[in-house]
Design an enzyme around this catalytic site. Structure first.
Site, short mmCIF file in Angstrom:
data_model
loop_
_atom_site.label_atom_id
_atom_site.label_comp_id
_atom_site.label_asym_id
_atom_site.label_seq_id
_atom_site.Cartn_x
_atom_site.Cartn_y
_atom_site.Cartn_z
N THR A 1 -3.51 3.96 1.23
CA THR A 1 -4.57 3.86 2.25
C THR A 1 -5.67 4.87 1.77
O THR A 1 -5.44 5.89 1.46
CB THR A 1 -3.82 4.31 3.69
OG1 THR A 1 -3.01 3.37 4.01
CG2 THR A 1 -4.85 4.22 4.82
N LYS B 1 -1.85 -4.10 9.90
CA LYS B 1 -0.52 -3.80 9.48
C LYS B 1 0.16 -3.03 10.60
O LYS B 1 -0.17 -2.00 11.06
CB LYS B 1 -0.34 -2.87 8.35
CG LYS B 1 1.11 -2.57 7.56
CD LYS B 1 0.83 -1.83 6.44
CE LYS B 1 2.21 -1.75 5.72
NZ LYS B 1 2.45 -1.14 4.23
N SER C 1 1.02 4.00 10.43
CA SER C 1 1.71 4.89 9.73
C SER C 1 2.04 6.02 10.85
O SER C 1 1.50 6.40 11.46
CB SER C 1 0.91 5.68 8.68
OG SER C 1 1.30 7.00 8.19
N PHE D 1 -1.81 10.19 4.51
CA PHE D 1 -2.98 9.77 4.05
C PHE D 1 -3.69 10.53 3.00
O PHE D 1 -4.91 10.73 2.96
CB PHE D 1 -3.82 9.20 5.19
CG PHE D 1 -3.53 8.06 5.85
CD1 PHE D 1 -2.35 7.24 5.66
CD2 PHE D 1 -4.28 7.93 7.14
CE1 PHE D 1 -1.90 6.10 6.27
CE2 PHE D 1 -3.90 6.58 7.83
CZ PHE D 1 -2.89 5.93 7.57
N ASN E 1 8.93 9.48 3.81
CA ASN E 1 7.44 10.19 3.20
C ASN E 1 6.70 10.57 4.54
O ASN E 1 6.77 9.96 5.53
CB ASN E 1 6.89 9.34 2.35
CG ASN E 1 5.82 8.62 3.39
OD1 ASN E 1 4.74 8.75 3.60
ND2 ASN E 1 6.18 7.17 3.59
N GLY F 1 12.58 1.22 2.50
CA GLY F 1 13.60 0.89 1.61
C GLY F 1 14.87 0.33 2.69
O GLY F 1 14.51 -0.30 3.56
N ASN G 1 5.32 -1.55 8.31
CA ASN G 1 5.24 -0.21 7.93
C ASN G 1 6.61 0.65 7.73
O ASN G 1 7.78 -0.15 8.13
CB ASN G 1 4.49 0.65 8.53
CG ASN G 1 3.56 1.66 7.83
OD1 ASN G 1 4.10 2.29 7.03
ND2 ASN G 1 2.19 1.54 7.86
N ASN H 1 2.69 9.23 10.06
CA ASN H 1 2.52 10.39 9.45
C ASN H 1 0.89 10.80 9.97
O ASN H 1 0.27 11.82 9.46
CB ASN H 1 2.71 10.46 8.03
CG ASN H 1 4.01 9.87 7.79
OD1 ASN H 1 4.90 10.65 8.28
ND2 ASN H 1 4.08 8.95 6.64
N THR H 2 0.11 10.16 10.88
CA THR H 2 -1.06 10.72 11.27
C THR H 2 -1.09 10.47 12.62
O THR H 2 -0.82 9.61 13.22
CB THR H 2 -2.25 9.65 10.85
OG1 THR H 2 -2.39 9.59 9.23
CG2 THR H 2 -3.73 10.01 11.47
N ASN I 1 -6.45 -1.10 1.58
CA ASN I 1 -5.85 -0.72 2.73
C ASN I 1 -6.64 0.44 3.33
O ASN I 1 -6.82 1.40 2.73
CB ASN I 1 -4.37 -0.36 2.62
CG ASN I 1 -3.54 0.05 3.81
OD1 ASN I 1 -3.82 0.99 4.55
ND2 ASN I 1 -2.44 -0.76 4.49
N ASP J 1 -0.10 2.93 -4.97
CA ASP J 1 -1.44 3.41 -5.80
C ASP J 1 -2.33 3.84 -4.62
O ASP J 1 -3.37 3.03 -4.62
CB ASP J 1 -1.78 1.95 -6.64
CG ASP J 1 -2.97 2.45 -7.49
OD1 ASP J 1 -3.29 3.57 -7.77
OD2 ASP J 1 -3.25 1.35 -8.23
N ALA K 1 0.88 -1.04 0.00
CA ALA K 1 -0.06 0.04 0.06
C ALA K 1 0.80 1.40 0.06
O ALA K 1 1.95 1.24 0.44
CB ALA K 1 -0.95 0.03 1.29
#
Length: 348
Positions: free
Chosen positions: A92, A223, A181, A121, A117, A274, A252, A183-184, A145, A71, A68
């Site tokens: 997501t 996840k 994640s 979301f 990143n 990565g 993640n 980032n939230t 996701n 796309d 996820a």
């Protein structure tokens, strides 16, 4: 074919890397959609041997999937399927559309073969994402996701996940629940044992209602992050097994920065993916496998940049693997290489 794809991408990559990372990402997806529309993506097709794998009650064409985050809007499933992925996980997706964090928010670290990143979301919303999947030709396994909107407080997070589960249930072959994640704000707090158990129970209750109503059973996978202690991973593994979650995705992105300290963009906030996350993700997979003892399957993701990395994840206990950042650095050749490496692999 793998060598030709590798050479072609080595030639194309410098031009892509001259672009801003997010602009290159958008251009690549647009190019893939264009190529599929006119049948040009047939040149990317994998023509080697694939052995199906039974996982979460589903028949996967092979062990490799797209993670996820690549796309997000679910617009390129057919193109990725043509490339050889046995399963594609989109999103997501959140209940309401959201723009994500301010740009720039995506950074390459080529010296470390890594990406940072803090997208947040960004997505068109679950309803639009589902609509984008209509008419798809992809016959592999589709994962959707789901996550919570950034403005939804944690004490109401389950409401967002239930909206996502209901909306995606009929279209998805499986649903991935993103609790990890970075980032939230506050999202990873849902990985605390009590909150996670409560969430799993509500999700499973809703899953049973939807299965009874539709006559279709859609598995749920959770996840998790790579930054958890082994004890925390083991406790979550027992929660997932006891609450009859269908699978776990590990892992993640990481918030650790030791591997990229001093590199350009190495101090950017967000999730690091990565090569630097490879060992941490593999360690989480090993702990899950040792704790679960086969009670539920594991999808391994994090730092796969060659076929040997994928096999390492399988040896650690994963049943399937996924790639994302490796695709940015290696291109379609990575897909073919991983499929070659995993096609005949069997657990000892």
């Amino acid at each position: 074919m793998t060598r030709l794809l590798d050479l072609a991408y080595r030639i194309a990559r410098p031009a892509l890397f001259c672009l801003d990372a997010e602009a290159a990402h958008d251009a690549t997806l647009g190019g893939l959609r264009f190529a599929h529309r006119f049948g040009l993506d047939a040149a990317l097709r994998y023509r080697g041997y694939c052995r199906p794998v039974r996982c979460m009650g589903l028949e996967f064409p092979n062990r490799l999937g797209l993670a996820a985050g690549l796309d997000k809007a679910a617009r390129c499933v057919d193109g990725f399927g043509e490339m050889g992925f046995g399963h594609v996980e989109v999103g997501t997706l959140t209940p309401q559309p959201q723009p994500g964090n301010p740009q720039p928010r995506l950074f390459r670290l080529p010296a470390a073969r890594a990406i940072i990143n803090r997208m947040g979301f960004n997505n068109p919303g679950i309803e639009t994402g589902i609509a984008n999947l209509r008419g798809r030709e992809f016959r592999g396994i589709l994962g959707i996701n789901v996550g919570k909107n950034f403005f939804t407080p944690n004490d109401r997070a389950i409401d967002d996940y239930l909206i996502g589960l209901r909306a995606a249930y009929a279209a998805a072959d499986y649903i991935a629940v993103n609790l990890s994640s970075p980032n939230t704000k506050g999202l990873r707090d849902l990985q605390n044992e009590k909150e996670c158990r409560d969430l799993c129970r509500r999700l499973k209750a809703e899953q049973r209602l939807l299965a009874d109503r539709t006559g279709k059973y859609t598995p749920i996978a959770i996840k998790i992050a790579p930054d958890l202690t082994a004890e925390h991973v083991a406790s979550l593994a027992n929660v997932f097994a006891e609450e009859q979650i269908d699978g776990v995705i590990a892992t993640n992105t990481t918030i650790a920065r030791d591997a990229v300290a001093g590199l350009p963009h190495g101090s950017e906030t967000g999730g690091l993916s990565g090569a630097p996350v490879r060992d941490a993700a593999t360690a989480v997979i090993k702990t899950l496998a040792e704790t679960l003892q086969g009670r539920l399957p594991i999808i391994g993701v994090g730092g796969i940049l060659c076929g040997a990395d994928a096999v390492e994840k399988l040896e650690a206990g994963a049943d399937l693997v996924q790639v994302y950042s490796g695709l940015i650095y290696r291109g379609p050749a990575l897909v073919h290489e991983v499929l070659d490496a995993t096609a005949t692999w069997r657990r000892a």
